[in-house]
Structures are given as structure tokens and as C-alpha cells.
Design a protein around this motif. Structure first.
Motif, PDB file in Angstrom:
ATOM      1  N   ALA A 252       0.817  -1.210   0.000  1.00 61.61           N
ATOM      2  CA  ALA A 252       0.000   0.000   0.000  1.00 61.61           C
ATOM      3  C   ALA A 252       0.850   1.259   0.000  1.00 61.61           C
ATOM      4  CB  ALA A 252      -0.919  -0.003   1.223  1.00 61.61           C
ATOM      5  N   ARG A 253       2.054   1.179  -0.560  1.00 63.02           N
ATOM      6  CA  ARG A 253       2.972   2.332  -0.578  1.00 63.02           C
ATOM      7  C   ARG A 253       4.058   2.042  -1.616  1.00 63.02           C
ATOM      8  NH1 ARG A 253       7.166  -1.212   1.336  1.00 63.02           N
ATOM      9  NH2 ARG A 253       5.997  -2.808   2.441  1.00 63.02           N
ATOM     10  N   PHE A 254       4.881   3.035  -1.910  1.00 63.22           N
ATOM     11  CA  PHE A 254       6.027   2.812  -2.777  1.00 63.22           C
ATOM     12  C   PHE A 254       6.937   1.780  -2.120  1.00 63.22           C
ATOM     13  CE2 PHE A 254       5.011   7.111  -4.428  1.00 63.22           C
ATOM     14  CZ  PHE A 254       5.085   6.852  -5.788  1.00 63.22           C
ATOM     15  N   GLY A 255       7.473   0.871  -2.901  1.00 63.18           N
ATOM     16  CA  GLY A 255       8.381  -0.118  -2.344  1.00 63.18           C
ATOM     17  C   GLY A 255       9.717   0.506  -1.972  1.00 63.18           C
ATOM     18  N   ASP A 256      10.473  -0.243  -1.203  1.00 61.89           N
ATOM     19  CA  ASP A 256      11.836   0.145  -0.837  1.00 61.89           C
ATOM     20  C   ASP A 256      12.686  -1.107  -1.008  1.00 61.89           C
ATOM     21  OD1 ASP A 256      14.188   0.915   0.391  1.00 61.89           O
ATOM     22  OD2 ASP A 256      13.233   1.802   2.141  1.00 61.89           O
ATOM     23  N   PRO A 257      13.540  -1.170  -2.025  1.00 57.00           N
ATOM     24  CA  PRO A 257      14.227  -0.068  -2.702  1.00 57.00           C
ATOM     25  C   PRO A 257      13.653   0.347  -4.056  1.00 57.00           C
ATOM     26  CG  PRO A 257      15.384  -2.094  -3.150  1.00 57.00           C
ATOM     27  CD  PRO A 257      14.217  -2.464  -2.270  1.00 57.00           C
ATOM     28  N   GLU A 258      12.478  -0.150  -4.444  1.00 56.19           N
ATOM     29  CA  GLU A 258      11.969   0.203  -5.770  1.00 56.19           C
ATOM     30  C   GLU A 258      11.728   1.695  -5.936  1.00 56.19           C
ATOM     31  OE1 GLU A 258      10.079  -3.913  -4.884  1.00 56.19           O
ATOM     32  OE2 GLU A 258      10.693  -2.133  -3.761  1.00 56.19           O
ATOM     33  N   ALA A 259      11.254   2.359  -4.890  1.00 56.73           N
ATOM     34  CA  ALA A 259      11.003   3.799  -4.996  1.00 56.73           C
ATOM     35  C   ALA A 259      12.252   4.564  -5.389  1.00 56.73           C
ATOM     36  CB  ALA A 259      10.470   4.337  -3.663  1.00 56.73           C
ATOM     37  N   GLN A 260      13.399   4.108  -4.908  1.00 57.56           N
ATOM     38  CA  GLN A 260      14.644   4.820  -5.153  1.00 57.56           C
ATOM     39  C   GLN A 260      15.066   4.771  -6.624  1.00 57.56           C
ATOM     40  OE1 GLN A 260      13.691   3.235  -2.242  1.00 57.56           O
ATOM     41  NE2 GLN A 260      15.614   2.696  -1.211  1.00 57.56           N
ATOM     42  N   VAL A 261      14.576   3.765  -7.379  1.00 56.87           N
ATOM     43  CA  VAL A 261      14.899   3.713  -8.805  1.00 56.87           C
ATOM     44  C   VAL A 261      13.761   4.226  -9.675  1.00 56.87           C
ATOM     45  CG1 VAL A 261      16.571   1.855  -8.518  1.00 56.87           C
ATOM     46  CG2 VAL A 261      14.197   1.274  -9.051  1.00 56.87           C
ATOM     47  N   VAL A 262      12.527   4.182  -9.180  1.00 59.40           N
ATOM     48  CA  VAL A 262      11.390   4.673  -9.973  1.00 59.40           C
ATOM     49  C   VAL A 262      11.284   6.195  -9.918  1.00 59.40           C
ATOM     50  CG1 VAL A 262       8.865   4.720 -10.085  1.00 59.40           C
ATOM     51  CG2 VAL A 262      10.056   2.534  -9.856  1.00 59.40           C
ATOM     52  N   LEU A 263      11.413   6.775  -8.745  1.00 58.82           N
ATOM     53  CA  LEU A 263      11.207   8.223  -8.592  1.00 58.82           C
ATOM     54  C   LEU A 263      12.174   9.059  -9.426  1.00 58.82           C
ATOM     55  CD1 LEU A 263      10.410   8.274  -4.780  1.00 58.82           C
ATOM     56  CD2 LEU A 263       8.827   8.830  -6.628  1.00 58.82           C
ATOM     57  N   PRO A 264      13.475   8.705  -9.544  1.00 56.09           N
ATOM     58  CA  PRO A 264      14.356   9.514 -10.380  1.00 56.09           C
ATOM     59  C   PRO A 264      14.015   9.482 -11.864  1.00 56.09           C
ATOM     60  CG  PRO A 264      15.641   8.245  -8.801  1.00 56.09           C
ATOM     61  CD  PRO A 264      14.240   7.717  -8.758  1.00 56.09           C
ATOM     62  N   LEU A 265      13.175   8.541 -12.288  1.00 55.50           N
ATOM     63  CA  LEU A 265      12.805   8.438 -13.697  1.00 55.50           C
ATOM     64  C   LEU A 265      11.533   9.197 -14.043  1.00 55.50           C
ATOM     65  CD1 LEU A 265      13.559   4.643 -14.327  1.00 55.50           C
ATOM     66  CD2 LEU A 265      15.047   6.612 -14.719  1.00 55.50           C
ATOM     67  N   LEU A 266      10.925   9.851 -13.045  1.00 55.09           N
ATOM     68  CA  LEU A 266       9.672  10.566 -13.272  1.00 55.09           C
ATOM     69  C   LEU A 266       9.930  12.034 -13.564  1.00 55.09           C
ATOM     70  CD1 LEU A 266       7.426   9.068 -10.447  1.00 55.09           C
ATOM     71  CD2 LEU A 266       7.635   8.312 -12.827  1.00 55.09           C
ATOM     72  N   ASP A 267       9.453  12.500 -14.708  1.00 56.80           N
ATOM     73  CA  ASP A 267       9.473  13.924 -15.047  1.00 56.80           C
ATOM     74  C   ASP A 267       8.126  14.539 -14.697  1.00 56.80           C
ATOM     75  OD1 ASP A 267      12.033  14.319 -15.985  1.00 56.80           O
ATOM     76  OD2 ASP A 267      11.533  13.706 -18.038  1.00 56.80           O
ATOM     77  N   GLY A 268       8.143  15.854 -14.467  1.00 58.27           N
ATOM     78  CA  GLY A 268       6.897  16.552 -14.193  1.00 58.27           C
ATOM     79  C   GLY A 268       6.761  16.908 -12.726  1.00 58.27           C
ATOM     80  N   GLN A 269       5.521  17.071 -12.299  1.00 62.43           N
ATOM     81  CA  GLN A 269       5.219  17.556 -10.964  1.00 62.43           C
ATOM     82  C   GLN A 269       4.707  16.414 -10.085  1.00 62.43           C
ATOM     83  OE1 GLN A 269       6.871  20.551 -11.448  1.00 62.43           O
ATOM     84  NE2 GLN A 269       5.290  21.475 -10.146  1.00 62.43           N
ATOM     85  N   LEU A 270       5.601  15.818  -9.332  1.00 60.85           N
ATOM     86  CA  LEU A 270       5.205  14.697  -8.489  1.00 60.85           C
ATOM     87  C   LEU A 270       4.167  15.126  -7.462  1.00 60.85           C
ATOM     88  CD1 LEU A 270       5.568  11.739  -7.607  1.00 60.85           C
ATOM     89  CD2 LEU A 270       7.368  12.532  -6.060  1.00 60.85           C
ATOM     90  N   GLY A 271       4.359  16.284  -6.844  1.00 61.15           N
ATOM     91  CA  GLY A 271       3.418  16.750  -5.840  1.00 61.15           C
ATOM     92  C   GLY A 271       2.009  16.879  -6.384  1.00 61.15           C
ATOM     93  N   ASP A 272       1.869  17.389  -7.611  1.00 62.55           N
ATOM     94  CA  ASP A 272       0.545  17.517  -8.213  1.00 62.55           C
ATOM     95  C   ASP A 272      -0.105  16.147  -8.423  1.00 62.55           C
ATOM     96  OD1 ASP A 272       0.805  20.237  -8.274  1.00 62.55           O
ATOM     97  OD2 ASP A 272       1.188  20.385 -10.423  1.00 62.55           O
ATOM     98  N   ALA A 273       0.693  15.170  -8.887  1.00 60.52           N
ATOM     99  CA  ALA A 273       0.149  13.838  -9.125  1.00 60.52           C
ATOM    100  C   ALA A 273      -0.326  13.197  -7.830  1.00 60.52           C
ATOM    101  CB  ALA A 273       1.200  12.962  -9.804  1.00 60.52           C
ATOM    102  N   LEU A 274       0.481  13.337  -6.771  1.00 59.57           N
ATOM    103  CA  LEU A 274       0.097  12.750  -5.489  1.00 59.57           C
ATOM    104  C   LEU A 274      -1.116  13.471  -4.904  1.00 59.57           C
ATOM    105  CD1 LEU A 274       3.551  12.042  -3.795  1.00 59.57           C
ATOM    106  CD2 LEU A 274       2.350  10.790  -5.601  1.00 59.57           C
ATOM    107  N   LEU A 275      -1.179  14.793  -5.085  1.00 54.77           N
ATOM    108  CA  LEU A 275      -2.335  15.549  -4.619  1.00 54.77           C
ATOM    109  C   LEU A 275      -3.589  15.129  -5.379  1.00 54.77           C
ATOM    110  CD1 LEU A 275      -3.499  17.820  -2.853  1.00 54.77           C
ATOM    111  CD2 LEU A 275      -2.916  19.425  -4.695  1.00 54.77           C
ATOM    112  N   GLY A 276      -3.452  14.892  -6.689  1.00 55.16           N
ATOM    113  CA  GLY A 276      -4.595  14.437  -7.465  1.00 55.16           C
ATOM    114  C   GLY A 276      -5.170  13.138  -6.928  1.00 55.16           C
ATOM    115  N   SER A 277      -4.280  12.211  -6.563  1.00 56.13           N
ATOM    116  CA  SER A 277      -4.742  10.966  -5.960  1.00 56.13           C
ATOM    117  C   SER A 277      -5.425  11.220  -4.627  1.00 56.13           C
ATOM    118  CB  SER A 277      -3.549  10.017  -5.760  1.00 56.13           C
ATOM    119  OG  SER A 277      -3.911   8.882  -5.006  1.00 56.13           O
ATOM    120  N   ALA A 278      -4.863  12.129  -3.840  1.00 54.85           N
ATOM    121  CA  ALA A 278      -5.389  12.406  -2.502  1.00 54.85           C
ATOM    122  C   ALA A 278      -6.789  12.999  -2.537  1.00 54.85           C
ATOM    123  CB  ALA A 278      -4.437  13.339  -1.755  1.00 54.85           C
ATOM    124  N   ILE A 279      -7.051  13.885  -3.510  1.00 51.76           N
ATOM    125  CA  ILE A 279      -8.318  14.606  -3.528  1.00 51.76           C
ATOM    126  C   ILE A 279      -9.284  14.106  -4.594  1.00 51.76           C
ATOM    127  CG2 ILE A 279      -7.201  16.670  -2.598  1.00 51.76           C
ATOM    128  CD1 ILE A 279      -7.328  17.914  -5.380  1.00 51.76           C
TER     129      ILE A 279
END
Length: 425
Positions: free
Chosen positions: A284-311
Motif C-alpha cells: 500500500a505504498r512505494f516499495g523500498d528499494p523500488e522507490a529509489q529507482v522509480v522516482l528519479p525516472l519521473l518527469d513533471g510535478q510529483l506533488g501535483d500527481a500525489l495531490l490528485g490521488s489524494a483529492i
């Protein structure tokens, strides 16, 4: 956007690092963080992240635009529930929905109800009943604790004797009424797939491969994860879309129909079998250590994407991110004695933590570290994840191991074969 990240591992360092890189990023804070996270976020001291009321009071007072829950324990404790009750946007599922991770038995039930392919399994409370079941099997089953076990509650035994020992060990040390799931062992290739979910809306993110065993060649005890890489040459965009239709959308629909809508990142551990993909587990969350390799490959606004999921803003969730056409390889440095009895207090050299303006080709995400005498010391089992970036897995792997070679920690353990299967002839 002002953001609070909850957690103390390398996953949370990576989340705070990536959020701080958003265009126009505001204040990024982290609780409790670790020795390396001050490089990207202000530390919130003396906040018990397992106390839902305390987290909600703090977030209300500080007026964060978003709270991001990193590890599983606060989710299981109901921290997301308390934040939503206080009308604070939170990225992470409510406690009821987080049972997809916190209860293997519940996840099995929901997969069956949603028509999601998974291994056959049975649930037991009593040791004798579990032992009778496994002795009747042709092959030793996988033994899974039906509670949170920090990534170490799954045993994949090679014999019935090993399976019996795992059953006794897990249930003997468990709280009264605790359950074990004994599950058919599947064969194939494993992959971790991530998607953002908000109710019935699902947006695919990426896939990664991780390494659970301690030693090269996938031997030794299971751990919380010794490394990962992304993307996966043999699991492309079509496979990602197929997993969306076969796994994520049905389970999101089922959860929403049951009145426990899922909001956050959902991680499906898949086994690609001869009969097609089958779900091993949900996180139910980003994996560890998977998050460490996935997050650097994401372009754009991560905060906006996470906020979209939240609301529940599907457009914001879907349009904020893109995946770069590069590769990332992460290698975990662990303390001597990990996973059973890690030795702590030893100094670490050559591990300057990633800051917001660091974009590679080498990144260093701290986990179990603290500052001491102007440097860093190890405070737990998995200490650091070094991530290499490059045009392909081979290049990224070379960068990661160059970073590893510059780190000194007495008695440290790390695997030398992370990503090797994708580049070796």
C-alpha cells in the motif's frame, strides 16, 4: 506546495528529494527523517508518526497542502484516516484499504472477489493445522505472515522441513489470534508494478525488479530488499497496460464497491508465469528499494500527481507525470549481521546524501543513518541505497557500483549482481 513526508527510510529520502525538485516547490518537511534527509527537507522533531491524532494536530497547525505517508506502519495505524477527518489532503490509503498490505488473508479474499489471478492459498491460526496442511503438499508452500513484518514476513522454503520451521517460528512469536497464509509456490519472473489510484481511477506509473535475498544468486535469507532496477527490458508499455486491466482496475473497483476506496500508490508484486501474470502480494505504498529507482525516472510535478490521488482529481493525477527514457539501478548497503542482528554505530564514509539539485548520474539515499562527529553512522540494517542513472541498465549499473566502491562501512554487505541478468550474455 508545502508537503510533509512521514517516514525515515531511503524511500522517504527519495520522496522528499523528488518533491523538492518540483517546479515552484514550497516547504518540504520530513518526520522523523534520518541522518541524510536534512539535505532535502526540514526535520520535524518529536512527532510520533504512529499516533494519528498527533499527526493530524501537527498537520492542521502547520497547514500543509499535502501529507505523504511513506511506510506501511502509519497506514495500518490509521494516520490517513485522521488526516482526512481533519480535511488535510493525504497521499496514502485509509486503514481499511491498507489491509491489502497489512493482511495477506484479506488481500487474497479481495483478489478472489475481483477476479484477479493469484496463487492458491489457505489461512491458519493454529500451528498444528498449518503443519498438517503443508505436509499434505507435493511442494513446500510459501509461508506468509498475516501482519506487517517490515518486508521479512515471507519465507520461501526449499523443503517441507524448512516450511515447518517457518510456520513454527512465525506463529510462536506472534500475537494470539495471528494468522499465517500458506500459498502455492509459483515459478516465473517477478516484477513490481506501481500505479496511482484514487477510487476507481487508476494511472500506471512504472515497473521495477527488486532483489529480496541477501546474497548474490538469490541465496541467503529474505530481506526488506537489497537492490532494484527500472525499466525492465522484457516488461514494456503493453505489459504495464495489461496489468492495469487485469489487476489494478479490478481491485480498485472492488475496493470502491465495498465502501473502502483506495487512494494512494498501489504496488503489485507479480509473478509472470506460463499461465500469465499472477499477483504475489500488494503493498500500500512505494516499495523500498523500488522507490529509489522509480522516482528519479519521473518527469513533471510529483506533488501535483500525489495531490490528485489524494483529492480525487483524475486529470491532475494523470497529467502531472511522464517517465523518462532512461534507466536506474539501486544497490543497498546493509550493516554487518543484517537481517537478523545488524551491528550499528559504525561510521560511514563516502555517502554524501542526495540534495534537491542532485540529478545524477549517481544518487545516495540514506535510510538507517544518523549524524555523529560531523559525519554519519549506521543505526540499523539497510543503511544506504546508491542509485546510478544512465541511458540503459548497463550504464546505470556501472554508475551505481562506482558509487558503492567509494563508500566505506566496516562489515558492510551488498549484492554485486543487481541488474546483471539484464546485461550479462
Amino acid at each position: 506546495m508545502d508537503v510533509l513526508v512521514l517516514g525515515s527510510g531511503a524511500r522517504e529520502h527519495a520522496l522528499a528529494w523528488r518533491l523538492a525538485r518540483d517546479e515552484g516547490a514550497g516547504r518540504v518537511r520530513i518526520a522523523p527523517g534520518n541522518g541524510g534527509t536534512p539535505a532535502v527537507a526540514e526535520t520535524v522533531t518529536e512527532l510520533n508518526i504512529l499516533d494519528p491524532a498527533a499527526v493530524a494536530r501537527h498537520a492542521s497547525r502547520e497547514r500543509y497542502d499535502l501529507v505523504v505517508i511513506g511506510p506501511e506502519a502509519p497506514l495500518a495505524a490509521g494516520v490517513a484516516d485522521a488526516l482526512r477527518t481533519a480535511s488535510i489532503p493525504v497521499f496514502g490509503p485509509d486503514r481499511a484499504a491498507a489491509r491489502l498490505e497489512s493482511s495477506k488473508a484479506y488481500a487474497k479474499k479481495q483478489m478472489r472477489r475481483a477476479g484477479v489471478a493469484t496463487a492458491n492459498g489457505a489461512t491458519f491460526v493454529e500451528v498444528d493445522a498449518a503443519l498438517a496442511h503443508l505436509r499434505a503438499q507435493d511442494q513446500p508452500p510459501v509461508v506468509k505472515a498475516d501482519w506487517l513484518a517490515a518486508g521479512k514476513g515471507v519465507v520461501v522454503p526449499d523443503s517441507i522441513d524448512e516450511a515447518e520451521a517457518a510456520v513454527r517460528s512465525l506463529l510462536d512469536g506472534a500475537a494470539p489470534g495471528s494468522q499465517l497464509v500458506l500459498e502455492e509456490r509459483l515459478s516465473g519472473r517477478e516484477v513490481s508494478v506501481f500505479a496511482l489510484v484514487s477510487g476507481e481511477a487508476v494511472v500506471p506509473l512504472a515497473a521495477a525488479c527488486d532483489y529480496k535475498r541477501l546474497q548474490d544468486g538469490d541465496i541467503g535469507p529474505n530481506t526488506g530488499g537489497m537492490g532494484a532496477y527500472s525499466p525492465i527490458p522484457w516488461f514494456g508499455a503493453r505489459d504495464l497496460e495489461a496489468s492495469l486491466a487485469a489487476v489494478f482496475e479490478p481491485i480498485a473497483w472492488r475496493m470502491a464497491r465495498d465502501g473502502t476506496p483506495y487512494r494512494g500508490v498501489l504496488y503489485a508484486g507479480l509473478m509472470i508465469t506460463s499461465d500469465g501474470p499472477m499477483v504475489l502480494e500488494f503493498n500500500a505504498r512505494f516499495g523500498d528499494p523500488e522507490a529509489q529507482v522509480v522516482l528519479p525516472l519521473l518527469d513533471g510535478q510529483l506533488g501535483d500527481a500525489l495531490l490528485g490521488s489524494a483529492i480525487g482529481d483524475g486529470g491532475l493525477m494523470e497529467g502531472a507525470l511522464a517517465v523518462r527514457r532512461e534507466a536506474a539501478v539501486g544497490v543497498v548497503i546493509a550493516s554487518e549481521g543484517y537481517p537478523d542482528q545488524p551491528l550499528t554505530g559504525r561510521s560511514i564514509e563516502g555517502a554524501e546524501p542526495a540534495a534537491a539539485d542532485d540529478d545524477g548520474p549517481q544518487l545516495c539515499f540514506h535510510a538507517a543513518t544518523a549524524t555523529a562527529d560531523g559525519g554519519y553512522i549506521a543505526t540499523g540494517g539497510r543503511v544506504i541505497t546508491f542509485v546510478g542513472l544512465g541511458d540503459d541498465v548497463a550504464t546505470a549499473r556501472d554508475q551505481a557500483y562506482r558509487a558503492v566502491s567509494g563508500c566505506t562501512l566496516e562489515g558492510e554487505q551488498h549484492r554485486t549482481d543487481i541488474g546483471l541478468r539484464e546485461v550479462a550474455p
